[in-house]
Design a protein around this motif. Structure first.
Motif, PDB file in Angstrom:
ATOM      1  N   ARG A 167       0.702  -1.296   0.105  1.00  0.00           N
ATOM      2  CA  ARG A 167       0.087  -0.103   0.039  1.00  0.00           C
ATOM      3  C   ARG A 167       0.961   1.259  -0.034  1.00  0.00           C
ATOM      4  O   ARG A 167       0.523   2.335  -0.488  1.00  0.00           O
ATOM      5  N   PHE A 168       2.022   1.051   0.760  1.00  0.00           N
ATOM      6  CA  PHE A 168       2.941   2.257   0.852  1.00  0.00           C
ATOM      7  C   PHE A 168       3.730   2.429  -0.404  1.00  0.00           C
ATOM      8  O   PHE A 168       4.899   3.518  -0.300  1.00  0.00           O
ATOM      9  N   ARG A 169       4.172   1.573  -1.336  1.00  0.00           N
ATOM     10  CA  ARG A 169       4.649   1.763  -2.617  1.00  0.00           C
ATOM     11  C   ARG A 169       6.084   2.257  -2.478  1.00  0.00           C
ATOM     12  O   ARG A 169       6.641   3.038  -3.015  1.00  0.00           O
ATOM     13  N   GLY A 170       6.719   1.594  -1.362  1.00  0.00           N
ATOM     14  CA  GLY A 170       8.237   2.046  -0.927  1.00  0.00           C
ATOM     15  C   GLY A 170       9.117   1.225  -2.122  1.00  0.00           C
ATOM     16  O   GLY A 170       8.823   0.283  -2.738  1.00  0.00           O
ATOM     17  N   ASN A 171      10.256   1.614  -2.012  1.00  0.00           N
ATOM     18  CA  ASN A 171      11.317   0.974  -2.727  1.00  0.00           C
ATOM     19  C   ASN A 171      12.178   0.166  -2.036  1.00  0.00           C
ATOM     20  O   ASN A 171      12.316  -1.004  -2.305  1.00  0.00           O
ATOM     21  N   VAL A 172      12.592   0.704  -0.622  1.00  0.00           N
ATOM     22  CA  VAL A 172      13.107  -0.363   0.279  1.00  0.00           C
ATOM     23  C   VAL A 172      12.387  -0.759   1.677  1.00  0.00           C
ATOM     24  O   VAL A 172      11.965   0.464   2.282  1.00  0.00           O
ATOM     25  N   TYR A 173      12.200  -1.947   2.009  1.00  0.00           N
ATOM     26  CA  TYR A 173      11.456  -2.275   3.132  1.00  0.00           C
ATOM     27  C   TYR A 173      12.483  -2.879   4.134  1.00  0.00           C
ATOM     28  O   TYR A 173      13.154  -3.754   3.767  1.00  0.00           O
ATOM     29  N   VAL A 174      12.278  -2.293   5.312  1.00  0.00           N
ATOM     30  CA  VAL A 174      13.263  -2.717   6.292  1.00  0.00           C
ATOM     31  C   VAL A 174      12.648  -3.311   7.558  1.00  0.00           C
ATOM     32  O   VAL A 174      11.585  -2.853   7.946  1.00  0.00           O
ATOM     33  N   ARG A 175      13.463  -4.118   8.358  1.00  0.00           N
ATOM     34  CA  ARG A 175      12.868  -4.756   9.502  1.00  0.00           C
ATOM     35  C   ARG A 175      13.983  -4.677  10.500  1.00  0.00           C
ATOM     36  O   ARG A 175      15.152  -4.819  10.153  1.00  0.00           O
ATOM     37  N   GLY A 176      13.718  -4.366  11.756  1.00  0.00           N
ATOM     38  CA  GLY A 176      14.770  -4.211  12.920  1.00  0.00           C
ATOM     39  C   GLY A 176      14.766  -3.037  13.395  1.00  0.00           C
ATOM     40  O   GLY A 176      15.392  -2.903  14.573  1.00  0.00           O
ATOM     41  N   TRP A 177      14.124  -1.967  13.071  1.00  0.00           N
ATOM     42  CA  TRP A 177      13.981  -0.597  14.033  1.00  0.00           C
ATOM     43  C   TRP A 177      12.612  -0.594  14.450  1.00  0.00           C
ATOM     44  O   TRP A 177      11.688  -1.348  14.235  1.00  0.00           O
ATOM     45  N   SER A 178      12.505   0.175  15.730  1.00  0.00           N
ATOM     46  CA  SER A 178      11.380   0.104  16.370  1.00  0.00           C
ATOM     47  C   SER A 178      10.289   0.811  15.347  1.00  0.00           C
ATOM     48  O   SER A 178      10.669   1.846  14.778  1.00  0.00           O
TER      49      SER A 178
END
Length: 261
Positions: A167-178
């Motif tokens: 839905r957010f049409r991002g280029n880079v999705y990351v996991r690990g941040w709060s």
């Protein structure tokens, strides 16, 4: 440089045609001052916009077909072959039209498809726009968008339903941040894989995120919910590439801090 606040890339996407479906990538090379290669390289004009390929200038997204207004676009599956410049649009798994976007004939085929099938949903003659080196981004600066998956989980808690990340049409999705950590990174430099990017802007969300990218229906009120609950409607960040290099799924994303003198 010392590095803190590490996260990891879990998704990587480009959007060759503004408003149409994304293409997943495993890795990609970034160049200073540029978007992901072929990201928003094309747009489909929704009636005369005044865009001049000989003197390209940034225009607001209302000039083009876009999910903020045209949720039906999400039902079209788009595939762009960068080697041949051919865009293929499919409906329900069946090819509806294909055309080389670097030729007048190919662009005309795509334009006829929209004119004939969606005449009642568009406000003017559709026209495929392109210009070497130009990006039809939502912002004038050439940037890479980064979405923190923990923030999307926080939004799910607010709305009470699953929220598809695309839905957010991002280029880079990351996991690990709060959740919402990305909002604190304005002005910071990120080391991502072999590249370095400077965070230049928080992303203000529009009604495009209310569209389910799989069902092509407008079924949520995410920006309004964010405004009510947080006092803003921001989610994600834009970053400018300041040092080129390759990035890919699994690469670490770390905030650089100056070394102690």
């Amino acid at each position: 440089m010392t590095q803190t606040s590490a996260a990891e890339i879990t998704g990587l996407y480009r959007y060759p045609v503004k408003g149409l479906t994304p293409e997943p990538l495993k890795n990609v090379g970034l160049s200073p001052g540029q978007t992901l290669p072929a990201d928003r390289r094309y747009a489909i004009e929704n009636g005369p916009s005044g865009f001049d390929p000989a003197a390209p200038a940034w225009l607001p997204k209302i000039c083009f077909l876009m999910l903020q207004r045209d949720e039906w676009l999400a039902a079209l599956q788009a595939h762009f072959d960068e080697a041949t410049n051919v865009l293929t649009l499919s409906e329900n798994g069946a090819v509806a039209v294909a055309g080389d976007l670097e030729t007048a004939e190919g662009r005309a085929a795509i334009e006829r498809f929209f004119a004939e099938h969606y005449a009642t949903r568009i406000k003017g003659a559709p026209k495929v726009l392109t210009c070497p080196g130009h990006s039809f981004s939502d912002v004038a600066k050439k940037v890479v968008s980064i979405i923190n998956l923990a923030s999307l989980t926080a939004i799910e808690d607010m709305v009470g339903f699953p929220v598809h990340p695309l839905r957010f049409r991002g280029n880079v999705y990351v996991r690990g941040w709060s959740a919402w950590h990305e909002a604190s990174l304005l002005g910071e430099t990120l080391k991502i894989g072999g590249a370095r990017l400077k965070v230049v802007k928080r992303i203000t969300r529009c009604a495009a995120v209310n569209v389910d990218p799989e069902l092509a229906v407008r079924d949520m009120e995410i920006p309004n919910t964010l405004m009510r609950r947080l006092g803003h409607n921001e989610c994600g960040i834009y970053a400018e590439v300041i040092e080129g290099g390759s990035i890919g799924i699994g690469d670490k994303v770390a905030v650089e801090a100056p070394a102690l003198l």
